[in-house]
Scaffold this motif. Sequence first.
Motif, PDB file in Angstrom:
ATOM      1  N   VAL A  49     -47.396 -11.788  -8.397  1.00  0.00           N
ATOM      2  CA  VAL A  49     -46.030 -11.487  -8.674  1.00  0.00           C
ATOM      3  C   VAL A  49     -45.822  -9.846  -8.474  1.00  0.00           C
ATOM      4  N   SER A  50     -44.841  -9.489  -7.208  1.00  0.00           N
ATOM      5  CA  SER A  50     -44.548  -8.131  -6.962  1.00  0.00           C
ATOM      6  C   SER A  50     -43.729  -7.505  -8.038  1.00  0.00           C
ATOM      7  N   PRO A  51     -44.060  -6.006  -8.261  1.00  0.00           N
ATOM      8  CA  PRO A  51     -43.098  -5.418  -9.300  1.00  0.00           C
ATOM      9  C   PRO A  51     -41.752  -5.609  -8.676  1.00  0.00           C
ATOM     10  N   VAL A  52     -41.385  -5.644  -7.329  1.00  0.00           N
ATOM     11  CA  VAL A  52     -39.948  -5.819  -6.845  1.00  0.00           C
ATOM     12  C   VAL A  52     -39.406  -7.062  -7.616  1.00  0.00           C
ATOM     13  N   GLN A  53     -40.313  -8.121  -7.428  1.00  0.00           N
ATOM     14  CA  GLN A  53     -39.640  -9.326  -8.118  1.00  0.00           C
ATOM     15  C   GLN A  53     -39.123  -9.103  -9.724  1.00  0.00           C
ATOM     16  N   PHE A  54     -39.875  -8.619 -10.346  1.00  0.00           N
ATOM     17  CA  PHE A  54     -39.873  -8.178 -11.769  1.00  0.00           C
ATOM     18  C   PHE A  54     -38.630  -7.523 -12.081  1.00  0.00           C
ATOM     19  N   HIS A  76     -48.832 -22.692 -19.348  1.00  0.00           N
ATOM     20  CA  HIS A  76     -49.940 -22.137 -18.953  1.00  0.00           C
ATOM     21  C   HIS A  76     -50.638 -22.839 -17.838  1.00  0.00           C
ATOM     22  N   SER A  77     -50.200 -23.559 -17.279  1.00  0.00           N
ATOM     23  CA  SER A  77     -50.766 -24.115 -15.956  1.00  0.00           C
ATOM     24  C   SER A  77     -50.656 -23.064 -14.805  1.00  0.00           C
ATOM     25  N   ILE A  78     -49.528 -22.071 -14.943  1.00  0.00           N
ATOM     26  CA  ILE A  78     -49.316 -20.906 -14.172  1.00  0.00           C
ATOM     27  C   ILE A  78     -50.063 -19.423 -14.538  1.00  0.00           C
ATOM     28  N   VAL A  79     -50.665 -18.797 -13.680  1.00  0.00           N
ATOM     29  CA  VAL A  79     -51.016 -17.707 -14.415  1.00  0.00           C
ATOM     30  C   VAL A  79     -50.530 -16.489 -13.560  1.00  0.00           C
ATOM     31  N   ILE A  80     -49.702 -15.428 -14.016  1.00  0.00           N
ATOM     32  CA  ILE A  80     -48.961 -14.430 -13.403  1.00  0.00           C
ATOM     33  C   ILE A  80     -49.931 -13.203 -13.249  1.00  0.00           C
ATOM     34  N   GLU A  81     -50.407 -12.954 -11.952  1.00  0.00           N
ATOM     35  CA  GLU A  81     -51.127 -11.868 -11.559  1.00  0.00           C
ATOM     36  C   GLU A  81     -50.425 -10.703 -11.198  1.00  0.00           C
ATOM     37  N   ILE A  82     -50.624  -9.515 -11.791  1.00  0.00           N
ATOM     38  CA  ILE A  82     -49.952  -8.417 -11.674  1.00  0.00           C
ATOM     39  C   ILE A  82     -51.063  -7.281 -11.433  1.00  0.00           C
ATOM     40  N   GLY A  85     -50.012  -0.938 -11.466  1.00  0.00           N
ATOM     41  CA  GLY A  85     -48.777  -0.243 -11.088  1.00  0.00           C
ATOM     42  C   GLY A  85     -47.498  -0.659 -11.862  1.00  0.00           C
ATOM     43  N   LEU A  86     -47.462  -1.954 -11.728  1.00  0.00           N
ATOM     44  CA  LEU A  86     -46.079  -2.430 -12.621  1.00  0.00           C
ATOM     45  C   LEU A  86     -45.975  -2.323 -13.986  1.00  0.00           C
ATOM     46  N   LEU A  87     -47.114  -1.792 -14.890  1.00  0.00           N
ATOM     47  CA  LEU A  87     -47.076  -1.656 -16.106  1.00  0.00           C
ATOM     48  C   LEU A  87     -47.058  -0.014 -16.459  1.00  0.00           C
ATOM     49  N   MET A  88     -47.070   0.926 -15.553  1.00  0.00           N
ATOM     50  CA  MET A  88     -46.838   2.221 -15.411  1.00  0.00           C
ATOM     51  C   MET A  88     -45.522   2.346 -15.593  1.00  0.00           C
ATOM     52  N   ASN A  89     -45.014   3.141 -16.752  1.00  0.00           N
ATOM     53  CA  ASN A  89     -43.806   3.432 -17.360  1.00  0.00           C
ATOM     54  C   ASN A  89     -42.800   2.181 -17.086  1.00  0.00           C
ATOM     55  N   ALA A  90     -43.377   1.109 -17.698  1.00  0.00           N
ATOM     56  CA  ALA A  90     -42.547  -0.199 -17.802  1.00  0.00           C
ATOM     57  C   ALA A  90     -41.337  -0.013 -18.763  1.00  0.00           C
ATOM     58  N   SER A  91     -40.349  -0.521 -18.227  1.00  0.00           N
ATOM     59  CA  SER A  91     -39.068  -0.385 -18.920  1.00  0.00           C
ATOM     60  C   SER A  91     -39.090  -1.451 -20.017  1.00  0.00           C
ATOM     61  N   ALA A  92     -37.990  -1.267 -20.722  1.00  0.00           N
ATOM     62  CA  ALA A  92     -37.864  -2.294 -21.882  1.00  0.00           C
ATOM     63  C   ALA A  92     -37.608  -3.805 -21.456  1.00  0.00           C
ATOM     64  N   GLU A  93     -36.816  -3.692 -20.314  1.00  0.00           N
ATOM     65  CA  GLU A  93     -36.386  -4.924 -19.785  1.00  0.00           C
ATOM     66  C   GLU A  93     -37.650  -5.613 -19.185  1.00  0.00           C
ATOM     67  N   LEU A  94     -38.458  -5.134 -18.568  1.00  0.00           N
ATOM     68  CA  LEU A  94     -39.743  -5.432 -17.908  1.00  0.00           C
ATOM     69  C   LEU A  94     -40.534  -6.219 -18.952  1.00  0.00           C
TER      70      LEU A  94
END
Length: 210
Positions: A49-54, A76-82, A85-94
């Motif tokens: 999953v791209s940061p742009v999607q989130f 649990h049948s789907i694992v989200i792979e990130i 970079g997505l977690l750097m300065n993650a917003s409250a919404e993310l």
Amino acid sequence: MVAPDQFIALTEASGLIIEIGAWVFRTAAEQLCALATLGEGQFQISVNVSPVQFHNDKRLLDMWLAHLARLKLPAHSIVIEITEGLLMNASAELMQTLRGFAAAGTQLSLDDFGTGYSSLAYLTRFDIDFLKIDKVFVREIENDANSRALCEAIIAMAHKLGLKVVAEGVETVGQRDLLAAAGCDFGQGYWFARPMPAVQFVALLAAQRT
């Protein structure tokens, strides 16, 4: 054929990654349903999953969980792979979105661990289930003591935190054996299989079963 590192940046810049990402998710879910009808047991599929999607698709959480529910697939049948970079300065919404997935039972995988701005704080602030060792370390594990030590350290640290470890880019039996000896939980790479269409994958499963 065009490699992902050539086209993903373009699709992110244009916004097409949102539509493409939704198609990838739906396709993965449909393939899980097809495997279930063949009696192939329980599977998980990891979806990048791209940061742009989130950041730009505000309905991501609700749409994904609703689609899985319609198909009668557990979260649990789907694992989200990130990526880190997505977690750097993650917003409250993310953070709320990631926690929503975790609360529903969807697992989270941190890709390319150790190659970016790695921060151990990520491992405690977010509900991460899998760490993925980048292939740059796995590639040299047979010949370079430092690469081997880094792989062993990542595996030991992850297990202490209750996380599973996936090694990327496993291409030789020697790499596989060293990683297994270090306690690595899973591997992906050409030693196991090359990328293939879903129909060919089902045939591979049938051949392994027999």
